[in-house]
Structures are given as C-alpha cells and as structure tokens.
Design a protein around this motif. Structure first.
Motif, PDB file in Angstrom:
ATOM      1  N   HIS A  14     -41.713 -47.378  21.056  1.00  0.00           N
ATOM      2  CA  HIS A  14     -41.352 -48.164  22.244  1.00  0.00           C
ATOM      3  C   HIS A  14     -39.978 -47.746  22.758  1.00  0.00           C
ATOM      4  CE1 HIS A  14     -44.153 -50.538  19.730  1.00  0.00           C
ATOM      5  NE2 HIS A  14     -44.740 -50.765  20.892  1.00  0.00           N
ATOM      6  N   PRO A  15     -39.702 -47.984  24.030  1.00  0.00           N
ATOM      7  CA  PRO A  15     -38.491 -47.426  24.644  1.00  0.00           C
ATOM      8  C   PRO A  15     -37.189 -48.085  24.191  1.00  0.00           C
ATOM      9  CG  PRO A  15     -39.697 -48.764  26.218  1.00  0.00           C
ATOM     10  CD  PRO A  15     -40.568 -48.657  25.010  1.00  0.00           C
ATOM     11  N   THR A  16     -36.101 -47.404  24.530  1.00  0.00           N
ATOM     12  CA  THR A  16     -34.747 -47.926  24.337  1.00  0.00           C
ATOM     13  C   THR A  16     -34.164 -48.254  25.705  1.00  0.00           C
ATOM     14  OG1 THR A  16     -34.370 -46.656  22.309  1.00  0.00           O
ATOM     15  CG2 THR A  16     -32.420 -47.365  23.534  1.00  0.00           C
ATOM     16  N   ILE A  17     -33.654 -49.467  25.831  1.00  0.00           N
ATOM     17  CA  ILE A  17     -33.043 -49.926  27.079  1.00  0.00           C
ATOM     18  C   ILE A  17     -31.562 -50.161  26.792  1.00  0.00           C
ATOM     19  CG2 ILE A  17     -33.154 -51.590  28.963  1.00  0.00           C
ATOM     20  CD1 ILE A  17     -35.783 -50.041  28.497  1.00  0.00           C
ATOM     21  N   GLU A  18     -30.703 -49.391  27.421  1.00  0.00           N
ATOM     22  CA  GLU A  18     -29.278 -49.516  27.139  1.00  0.00           C
ATOM     23  C   GLU A  18     -28.657 -50.697  27.891  1.00  0.00           C
ATOM     24  OE1 GLU A  18     -27.585 -45.631  27.863  1.00  0.00           O
ATOM     25  OE2 GLU A  18     -28.348 -44.848  25.946  1.00  0.00           O
TER      26      GLU A  18
END
Length: 274
Positions: free
Chosen positions: A215-219
């Motif tokens: 799953h993605p990384t959201i900064e």
C-alpha cells in the motif's frame, strides 16, 4: 434432517471447529469495550438514566474487560494477559494526546464543525480514527486478531475501513469518510487530510504478497480529495501535494505536486439534437 443426519452434521461441525487455530472474544464484547474506552477518554455524551462510575472505578473496569477479551487468545499472546493489559494502559495517555490532535485538526479545517465537542461526539471520521489508534496499540503489542475485530466494528458503523497495522501520523483528518479504505501496509505522515471514497490500496492482491509492502506512502501535509484511488507499495505521494477527486494514481509524485483528473466538457449542438 433425520436424527442420523443431524448427528453426522454435528460431527462435521465438531471436526471443523477443532481445526480452527484461534478462539476469539465475541464481536459485541469487542465493540462494547472500544465504545466504553472512547467514552472514558471523552465523556462528552451521556446515557439517559445512567449513573457513571467514578473515573478510577471505570479505569479498573476497563482493565478487567480488556483482560477478559484477551483470555480466548491466551495461548497465542506474546506475554501474560496481565502484562499486556498493563502495557496497553501505560500507552493510553499518549493515545489520548494523539486523539486530541486529530479532533482539533478536524475542527480547525472543517468549516461545518461547531467545535471539538461535535467532532468527538458526532463525526464518523474521528470515531474511526479513535478505534484505529486504540487497535494499533494492540498490534504493536503483538496481540492477534482482536485489533482487526475492533477496526471492523468501526468499519461497520462508519463505512471507514482502516487496517490496524497501517501507520498513521499525528493530526489526521478524515472528512465525511464513507468508503475510505486504508490498507494494512499504508504509511501516512502528519497533517494529512482525506475525503470520502479515498482508497489507499494494493495493485497486487496475491497471497504471496502478504509480507510485502503493498500500500502507498503518503507524506506530510498531503490532501487527498474524494474518490481518489492511490495504489501500490512503491507509490509515494510527496509532502505538501494535493491529489484531486477521482484521480487514479499508481506511481509516485514529487513533493508539492498537484494531481487532478481532467474532465472533458462538450457543449451539445441544438441543431444536432433536432
């Protein structure tokens, strides 16, 4: 069924039940515990004709209730129940502080919010975040399955699906929230805002990927508007970016990016219509 058929069915059930790896607390008990704990932390709402215990008595009762929830899982726990309960409640002040930051973030950025009290008492986004943060402590303590039961309780009440293993920073804001999905290996930074229908999902759902980051990384400081879909364990949304509504994103974007879905508008000709 005939008596013989009944007996055969009962034997099949007994064989299947004996094969299950885990025994679990009941879902209603898990839901009651989570609701009572949130009410203990934020006693803004009151039941009619209900006389609350003192704060100390309620705290002691919640300790006992958590110990009871852990009992069916006892043989799978990494430590004694009493030790895990103590560790969980030792972390409760930090969880409380995190939830206050979440509530203030929602109140500050939603013009419809009358104040922090409304956010805590009414907003499904805050409730789902609160359940997630409580459940996440249990995942950190290596308690199996119970954290997922808790977040699924919130999912059933709010339509917001946050896996307890996801990593979410401070001052998290989920507005409206219906249809939000945040997967198990998602990483979300601080001051992130998410609107309804957003999916932080995986591009590959094969069982062999279970131990991988899917799953993605959201900064930090990212805003993701309604119905955006962001997929993939290697996908990173750089800090201070804005992801517009209905965007489909499967690759990383740099910090300060603006990503939007382009709609095509075509004016119909009256001559063609006739």
């Amino acid at each position: 069924m005939t008596p013989a058929e009944q007996q055969h069915f009962f034997e099949r059930m007994a064989t299947q039940n004996a094969s299950f790896r885990y025994r679990l607390p009941s879902r209603p008990d898990a839901g009651r515990f989570i609701d009572n704990l949130i009410r203990f932390l934020f006693p803004i709402t009151q039941d009619c004709q209900h006389f609350a215990l003192s704060t100390g008595d309620t705290y002691h009762d919640l300790n006992n209730k958590l110990s009871c929830l852990l009992k069916p899982l006892e043989e799978h726990l990494p430590a004694q129940r009493e030790v895990l309960v103590e560790r969980f409640f030792d972390r409760l002040p930090d969880t409380y502080d995190e939830l206050l930051l979440d509530a203030h973030a929602i109140s500050a950025f939603d013009p419809a919010a009358a104040g922090v009290e409304e956010v805590i008492a009414v907003y499904p986004g805050f409730y789902a975040i609160a359940v997630y943060r409580i459940a996440h402590v249990l995942t950190d303590l290596a308690v199996p399955l119970l954290p997922r039961m808790m977040t699924e309780h919130a999912h059933s009440h709010t339509g917001i699906d946050i896996h307890p293993n996801a990593q979410i920073g401070s001052s998290f804001f989920v507005d409206h929230g219906t249809g939000v999905v945040i997967g198990e290996t998602a990483i979300i930074g601080n001051n992130v805002k998410i609107y309804q229908g957003v999916t932080l999902g995986a591009t590959n759902v094969a069982k062999s990927m279970a131990s991988k980051k899917r799953h993605p990384t959201i900064e930090d400081n990212v805003i993701i508007y309604a119905n955006a879909t962001i997929l993939g364990g290697r996908t990173v949304v750089g800090h201070d970016s804005v992801i517009g509504g209905n965007v489909w994103l499967t690759q990383s974007v740099e910090p300060y990016s603006l990503v939007y879905h382009t709609s095509q508008v075509e004016v119909r000709s009256l001559a063609t219509e006739s």
